[in-house]
Design a protein around this motif. Structure first.
Motif, PDB file in Angstrom:
ATOM      1  N   SER A  48       0.839  -1.192   0.000  1.00 55.04           N
ATOM      2  CA  SER A  48       0.000   0.000   0.000  1.00 55.04           C
ATOM      3  C   SER A  48       0.876   1.245   0.000  1.00 55.04           C
ATOM      4  CB  SER A  48      -0.951   0.018   1.194  1.00 55.04           C
ATOM      5  OG  SER A  48      -0.255  -0.086   2.404  1.00 55.04           O
ATOM      6  N   VAL A  50       0.688   5.211   0.848  1.00 56.33           N
ATOM      7  CA  VAL A  50      -0.120   6.187   1.578  1.00 56.33           C
ATOM      8  C   VAL A  50       0.186   7.581   1.035  1.00 56.33           C
ATOM      9  CG1 VAL A  50      -0.688   7.155   3.838  1.00 56.33           C
ATOM     10  CG2 VAL A  50      -0.072   4.720   3.628  1.00 56.33           C
ATOM     11  N   CYS A  51      -0.851   8.236   0.534  1.00 50.21           N
ATOM     12  CA  CYS A  51      -0.755   9.603   0.024  1.00 50.21           C
ATOM     13  C   CYS A  51      -1.652  10.502   0.863  1.00 50.21           C
ATOM     14  CB  CYS A  51      -1.174   9.653  -1.446  1.00 50.21           C
ATOM     15  SG  CYS A  51      -0.089   8.714  -2.551  1.00 50.21           S
ATOM     16  N   GLU A  53      -4.194  12.182   0.075  1.00 50.83           N
ATOM     17  CA  GLU A  53      -5.612  12.103  -0.262  1.00 50.83           C
ATOM     18  C   GLU A  53      -6.219  10.732   0.034  1.00 50.83           C
ATOM     19  OE1 GLU A  53      -3.228  11.036  -3.956  1.00 50.83           O
ATOM     20  OE2 GLU A  53      -3.151  12.547  -2.355  1.00 50.83           O
ATOM     21  N   CYS A  54      -5.409   9.669  -0.027  1.00 53.84           N
ATOM     22  CA  CYS A  54      -5.949   8.325   0.211  1.00 53.84           C
ATOM     23  C   CYS A  54      -4.797   7.317   0.229  1.00 53.84           C
ATOM     24  CB  CYS A  54      -6.964   7.945  -0.870  1.00 53.84           C
ATOM     25  SG  CYS A  54      -6.232   7.755  -2.508  1.00 53.84           S
ATOM     26  N   THR A  55      -5.158   6.040   0.447  1.00 49.62           N
ATOM     27  CA  THR A  55      -4.207   4.939   0.380  1.00 49.62           C
ATOM     28  C   THR A  55      -4.500   4.104  -0.858  1.00 49.62           C
ATOM     29  OG1 THR A  55      -3.895   4.823   2.774  1.00 49.62           O
ATOM     30  CG2 THR A  55      -3.385   2.840   1.513  1.00 49.62           C
ATOM     31  N   TYR A  56      -3.441   3.825  -1.645  1.00 53.00           N
ATOM     32  CA  TYR A  56      -3.583   3.028  -2.861  1.00 53.00           C
ATOM     33  C   TYR A  56      -2.984   1.636  -2.638  1.00 53.00           C
ATOM     34  CZ  TYR A  56      -4.269   7.572  -5.183  1.00 53.00           C
ATOM     35  OH  TYR A  56      -4.724   8.814  -5.549  1.00 53.00           O
ATOM     36  N   SER A  65      -4.861   0.938  -7.157  1.00 49.67           N
ATOM     37  CA  SER A  65      -6.286   0.699  -7.035  1.00 49.67           C
ATOM     38  C   SER A  65      -6.725   1.146  -5.647  1.00 49.67           C
ATOM     39  CB  SER A  65      -6.587  -0.798  -7.219  1.00 49.67           C
ATOM     40  OG  SER A  65      -7.920  -1.091  -6.859  1.00 49.67           O
ATOM     41  N   PHE A  66      -7.993   1.483  -5.518  1.00 44.98           N
ATOM     42  CA  PHE A  66      -8.548   1.797  -4.208  1.00 44.98           C
ATOM     43  C   PHE A  66      -8.914   0.525  -3.439  1.00 44.98           C
ATOM     44  CE2 PHE A  66      -9.735   5.624  -6.711  1.00 44.98           C
ATOM     45  CZ  PHE A  66      -8.976   6.542  -6.008  1.00 44.98           C
ATOM     46  N   TYR A  67      -8.820  -0.603  -4.124  1.00 44.97           N
ATOM     47  CA  TYR A  67      -9.224  -1.870  -3.520  1.00 44.97           C
ATOM     48  C   TYR A  67      -8.043  -2.833  -3.531  1.00 44.97           C
ATOM     49  CZ  TYR A  67     -13.650   0.287  -4.769  1.00 44.97           C
ATOM     50  OH  TYR A  67     -14.686   1.177  -4.915  1.00 44.97           O
ATOM     51  N   THR A 299      -1.160  15.126   7.436  1.00 51.46           N
ATOM     52  CA  THR A 299      -0.610  14.422   6.276  1.00 51.46           C
ATOM     53  C   THR A 299       0.710  15.003   5.806  1.00 51.46           C
ATOM     54  OG1 THR A 299      -1.987  15.806   4.841  1.00 51.46           O
ATOM     55  CG2 THR A 299      -2.842  13.646   5.443  1.00 51.46           C
TER      56      THR A 299
END
Length: 309
Positions: A48, A50-51, A53-56, A65-67, A299
């Protein structure tokens, strides 16, 4: 506020992975690399990234992917990576391992999770490593300008507080650089006590980050490094990261008695936590800190902070 990035630190960590993991990570989209804060690698789980805005999650082609995907890290992968980041001498990194992290060339830090080996009341080792968290270190020049506008170019003691990944070390590095070589103004004698090698990131006596004209005590425990700097370097200011233990408080008191100012960081998620924690109250009671900067971002440093005197 966005600050200009002078390099792309993400790619500098690639040689710390085994071939399987490296070949996936190096294919990540450059825009994601530029914003990435951490890479997390866990046994039998996806990689994974980690950014802010979200984790990819990554697939076998480095696509995000988000999943969760069908590309998994094995125990053997983590074992190989541990050998690489320890330069194939795990014993030489034992002191860092028992403290839960290894600092890489370039100032990046690998957090370790596994099974603790306890002797008495102390952790002597971590075995059966199950996950690695690689925190990506960045140099962001001029990010401290707003803070220096508040505390002045001749700063008194300053404590920078904030949650993990809020930019405390990045700010400390830039403050040290600026005050040690002020343009058109008398420069300060600045000593950096860099216990974990993250502020200056010395490698073969050369700082990987620009810390101006600072003297760097690399790898010194903070309480020892602070006193060493006072004794032999006659600094105006000492800069160090993540303080809080009682022994460090005593060293700060001694430096204050010698007329040396301290600029340091500490973990605190909000104002209530900042003034509630016993360690922080002890630090403030020394009188060493006239300014407190509380970073508001969880962040990365965005220029948003609260200022207390």
């Amino acid at each position: 506020m966005d600050f200009e990035q002078k390099n792309l630190p993400f790619d500098s960590i690639l040689y710390n992975f085994n071939d399987k993991i490296r070949n996936v990570i190096k294919k990540i989209d450059p825009q994601i690399k530029e914003s990435a804060l951490e890479i997390r690698i866990r046994v039998n789980k996806n990689i994974s990234v980690v950014c802010p805005e979200c984790t990819y999650f990554l697939d076998c082609d480095g696509k995000v992917s988000f999943y969760e995907t069908d590309f998994f890290v094995t125990r053997e992968d983590i074992s190989e990576i541990m050998k690489i980041i320890c330069s194939y001498s795990v014993y030489s990194c034992q002191n860092q391992i028992k403290n839960g992290f290894i600092t890489l060339n370039g100032g990046h830090r690998v957090g370790l999770c596994g099974t603790a080996v306890i002797s008495g009341n102390e952790i002597n080792n971590i075995r059966e490593i199950s996950s690695l968290n690689i925190r990506i270190s960045r140099e962001v020049k001029d990010c401290c300008d707003k803070i220096l506008d508040k505390i002045g170019s001749d700063p008194q003691g300053t404590l920078i507080a904030g949650p993990p990944c809020s930019g405390k070390t990045t700010l400390l590095r830039d403050i040290a650089r600026k005050i040690s070589c002020m343009d058109g103004k008398p420069a300060k004698k600045v000593s950096i006590v860099d216990e974990r090698g993250e502020i200056a990131a010395l490698h073969r006596a050369h700082a990987q980050f620009d810390v101006g004209l600072c003297d760097v005590l690399n790898g010194y425990p903070k309480e020892i490094g602070i006193l060493q700097a006072v004794r032999v370097l006659s600094p105006d200011i000492i800069v160090c990261d993540e303080i809080g233990f009682n022994s460090q408080v005593r060293a700060i008191e001694e430096s204050l008695n010698a007329g040396v100012k301290i600029i340091a960081s500490i973990h605190a998620g909000n104002k209530n936590e900042l003034f509630r924690r016993k360690q922080i109250r002890s630090l403030l009671a020394t009188g060493a800190f006239e300014n407190i900067i509380l970073l508001n971002s969880r962040t990365k440093y965005t220029g948003d902070f609260d200022f207390f005197k």
